[in-house]
Write a protein that holds these residues in place. Structure first.
Motif, PDB file in Angstrom:
ATOM      1  N   ILE A  51       0.823  -1.212   0.000  1.00  0.00           N
ATOM      2  CA  ILE A  51       0.000   0.000   0.000  1.00  0.00           C
ATOM      3  C   ILE A  51       0.859   1.266   0.000  1.00  0.00           C
ATOM      4  O   ILE A  51       0.667   2.157  -0.835  1.00  0.00           O
ATOM      5  CB  ILE A  51      -0.990  -0.013   1.186  1.00  0.00           C
ATOM      6  CG1 ILE A  51      -2.063  -1.087   0.937  1.00  0.00           C
ATOM      7  CG2 ILE A  51      -1.644   1.353   1.365  1.00  0.00           C
ATOM      8  CD1 ILE A  51      -3.036  -1.255   2.083  1.00  0.00           C
ATOM      9  N   PRO A  52       1.841   1.408   0.905  1.00  0.00           N
ATOM     10  CA  PRO A  52       2.696   2.609   0.826  1.00  0.00           C
ATOM     11  C   PRO A  52       3.480   2.689  -0.480  1.00  0.00           C
ATOM     12  O   PRO A  52       3.695   3.780  -1.016  1.00  0.00           O
ATOM     13  CB  PRO A  52       3.640   2.444   2.030  1.00  0.00           C
ATOM     14  CG  PRO A  52       2.942   1.527   2.954  1.00  0.00           C
ATOM     15  CD  PRO A  52       2.176   0.580   2.071  1.00  0.00           C
ATOM     16  N   SER A  53       3.890   1.535  -1.003  1.00  0.00           N
ATOM     17  CA  SER A  53       4.664   1.535  -2.236  1.00  0.00           C
ATOM     18  C   SER A  53       3.815   1.987  -3.413  1.00  0.00           C
ATOM     19  O   SER A  53       4.231   2.814  -4.227  1.00  0.00           O
ATOM     20  CB  SER A  53       5.231   0.137  -2.501  1.00  0.00           C
ATOM     21  OG  SER A  53       5.934   0.107  -3.713  1.00  0.00           O
ATOM     22  N   VAL A  54       2.586   1.454  -3.512  1.00  0.00           N
ATOM     23  CA  VAL A  54       1.679   1.869  -4.589  1.00  0.00           C
ATOM     24  C   VAL A  54       1.349   3.346  -4.451  1.00  0.00           C
ATOM     25  O   VAL A  54       1.364   4.095  -5.441  1.00  0.00           O
ATOM     26  CB  VAL A  54       0.389   1.018  -4.565  1.00  0.00           C
ATOM     27  CG1 VAL A  54      -0.659   1.619  -5.493  1.00  0.00           C
ATOM     28  CG2 VAL A  54       0.699  -0.410  -4.981  1.00  0.00           C
ATOM     29  N   ALA A  55       1.054   3.776  -3.221  1.00  0.00           N
ATOM     30  CA  ALA A  55       0.750   5.196  -3.009  1.00  0.00           C
ATOM     31  C   ALA A  55       1.940   6.061  -3.383  1.00  0.00           C
ATOM     32  O   ALA A  55       1.793   7.121  -4.027  1.00  0.00           O
ATOM     33  CB  ALA A  55       0.358   5.432  -1.549  1.00  0.00           C
ATOM     34  N   GLY A  56       3.134   5.616  -3.000  1.00  0.00           N
ATOM     35  CA  GLY A  56       4.329   6.386  -3.320  1.00  0.00           C
ATOM     36  C   GLY A  56       4.577   6.466  -4.813  1.00  0.00           C
ATOM     37  O   GLY A  56       4.903   7.538  -5.347  1.00  0.00           O
ATOM     38  N   MET A  57       4.419   5.334  -5.512  1.00  0.00           N
ATOM     39  CA  MET A  57       4.612   5.337  -6.955  1.00  0.00           C
ATOM     40  C   MET A  57       3.545   6.173  -7.653  1.00  0.00           C
ATOM     41  O   MET A  57       3.824   6.870  -8.629  1.00  0.00           O
ATOM     42  CB  MET A  57       4.586   3.909  -7.497  1.00  0.00           C
ATOM     43  CG  MET A  57       5.856   3.144  -7.247  1.00  0.00           C
ATOM     44  SD  MET A  57       7.223   3.791  -8.233  1.00  0.00           S
ATOM     45  CE  MET A  57       8.560   2.740  -7.682  1.00  0.00           C
TER      46      MET A  57
ATOM     47  N   GLY B 259       4.623   0.054  -8.433  1.00  0.00           N
ATOM     48  CA  GLY B 259       4.620   0.220  -6.976  1.00  0.00           C
ATOM     49  C   GLY B 259       4.212  -1.056  -6.274  1.00  0.00           C
ATOM     50  O   GLY B 259       4.791  -1.430  -5.245  1.00  0.00           O
ATOM     51  N   LEU B 260       3.219  -1.744  -6.826  1.00  0.00           N
ATOM     52  CA  LEU B 260       2.812  -3.039  -6.286  1.00  0.00           C
ATOM     53  C   LEU B 260       3.982  -4.018  -6.325  1.00  0.00           C
ATOM     54  O   LEU B 260       4.260  -4.726  -5.350  1.00  0.00           O
ATOM     55  CB  LEU B 260       1.640  -3.569  -7.106  1.00  0.00           C
ATOM     56  CG  LEU B 260       1.158  -4.984  -6.791  1.00  0.00           C
ATOM     57  CD1 LEU B 260       0.460  -5.011  -5.439  1.00  0.00           C
ATOM     58  CD2 LEU B 260       0.215  -5.479  -7.881  1.00  0.00           C
TER      59      LEU B 260
END
Length: 457
Positions: free
Chosen positions: A23-29, A295-296
């Motif tokens: 979730i943080p990675s997808v949001a960050g990307m 991001g996922l």
């Protein structure tokens, strides 16, 4: 990564860990994608179709920088995760320093060679055909070549912070950068009317803030791989493994750069500058989707890398299965949105031009027909890298170019401009089926022996 976080990777349920990182990675990307998309929105509204065409024509050179940044970032992230999984914290810290050394090297070489050959680059990119396009393309490319270390560096530090067990902080950094970029685009492109030059300057300032704060974190007591000014010795032996592990990411971006150039070339052959601007509309939309999917995949990487290094095949399988399911769900939802609302999406990048909205809608509906399979290829290649199956990931990545270049050459002969739009979906269909077969094989291989025999029966 702290010992607590390492224990979590060994003991917590994979489903919980997957969402904690994904979730943080997808949001960050997704937030990172706003760098380019917001540039496109402001350029489309305040500069027009000539500005969109200019940024699309010179963007392959920016993608080269992104590719080098992705190579360093993914390579060192995988190296660190595997070293930590094996309990080698000194090796993980040395790999981090080696990555910073590579960043400094490439950050110096790109402007050194690029700025002295900028006119030749504009000609090769076909960005000098019309005076209005060249007027916008030249300053944008000049600034982006000059600030290459910032483009690569902000990418690297967010990967490193995430791998250090701080996915939330990585998201904060990318969000801060995106918000700052939006503000600077509004001021420099909208209010001051600096055109693409303002867009480039705003992007580089935002990236410099992210890079500075990300580096500063690793000198604080909160960092698991804490750096000290008195002990900044890179692990020279890690240089080649970092490059080798990250090579598929570089080739993936280089493929995209070559394919962007090839699309631009064919669009100018079978269409005009408006066609290139329409491709920019489809490209910005696609980039948001790909960044979410990437991001996922990046969120999966610490789980896959750690479990691989720690010899935990059942946890590798669980993380991979979660990622593939979510990837396909996102791809199907994105495809439905693009097919249902193409004119509304194209309108985001238009100054009110009906011609651009019509051309952009056509590009969106045809060029993005195979989004779910496109996402599957991205997740599959990243997963193979994280599991140290670099050659297979590399082969799939190279295959995209091998298949797409002849498709771009042949389909327009049969279908005209629509053939340019449909070349990518055709290739994604073929590669998606291949990756699907490989992922099925890997999921079966990771089953316990008894279950594998039962599944075979």
């Amino acid at each position: 990564m702290t010992n607590v976080n390492t224990r979590d990777l060994d003991t917590l349920a994979v489903s919980k860990l997957f969402w904690r990182y994904a979730i943080p990675s997808v949001a960050g990307m997704l937030v990172t994608g706003l760098y380019a998309v917001i540039d496109g929105v402001f350029v489309g509204h305040y500069v027009g179709s000539h500005g969109l065409a200019a940024i699309n024509l010179v963007y392959p050179m920016v993608m080269l920088q992104v590719g080098l940044g992705a190579m360093i970032s993914m390579g060192v992230a995988t190296r660190i995760a595997i070293r930590q999984g094996a309990g080698d914290m000194a090796g993980a810290r040395g790999a981090l320093l080696a990555a910073l050394l590579l960043l400094a090297l490439f950050g110096a070489l790109i402007p050194l060679f690029g700025l002295s050959n900028i006119d030749a680059l504009l000609g090769w990119l076909r960005a000098d055909g019309q005076a209005e396009v060249r007027e916008q393309a030249y300053p944008y490319l000049w600034w982006m070549l000059s600030g290459a270390v910032l483009t690569m560096g902000q990418m690297l530090v967010t990967y490193l912070v995430r791998n250090d067990g701080r996915p939330g902080l990585a998201t904060v950094l990318t969000t801060l950068g995106a918000l700052l970029n939006i503000l600077l685009d509004y001021v420099l492109v909208g209010l001051v009317a600096m055109g693409l030059e303002g867009a480039a300057i705003g992007t580089l300032i935002a990236e410099s803030v992210v890079l500075s704060l990300g580096l500063a974190y690793f000198f604080t007591r909160h960092a698991g791989l804490r750096l000290r000014l008195c002990a900044l010795t890179p692990d020279w032996r890690a240089l080649w493994p970092v490059i080798a592990l990250g090579a598929p990411s570089l080739l993936m971006e280089l493929n995209l750069a070559v394919l962007l150039y090839a699309h631009n070339y064919q669009l100018l052959q079978w269409g005009n500058d408006l066609s290139v601007a329409a491709y920019a509309v489809a490209g910005y939309t696609e980039s948001l989707f790909v960044l979410v999917i990437h991001g996922l995949a990046v969120g999966m990487q610490p789980l896959l890398g750690h479990a691989t290094g720690a010899g935990q095949p059942e946890r590798v399988r669980a993380a991979l299965l979660h990622g593939l399911k979510v990837c396909m769900a996102i791809g199907l939802a994105a495809l439905a949105a693009v097919q249902a609302f193409p004119a509304a999406i194209a309108g985001w990048y238009s100054d009110g031009s009906a011609e651009l909205i019509e051309a952009g809608s056509r590009a969106l509906q045809l060029h993005l027909l195979a989004m779910p399979l496109d996402g599957l290829v991205v997740v599959g290649c990243t997963a193979l890298q994280a599991m140290a199956m670099t050659r297979l990931a590399l082969g799939i990545t190279v295959s995209k170019t091998i298949l797409l270049l002849p498709s771009l050459g042949l389909l327009p002969l049969l279908m005209g401009l629509d053939g340019v739009w449909l070349a990518m979906p055709l290739v994604n269909l073929l590669l998606g089926m291949l990756v699907m077969a490989i992922m099925w094989r890997e999921l079966r291989r990771l089953l316990p022996a008894g279950q594998r025999m039962q599944a075979g029966a």
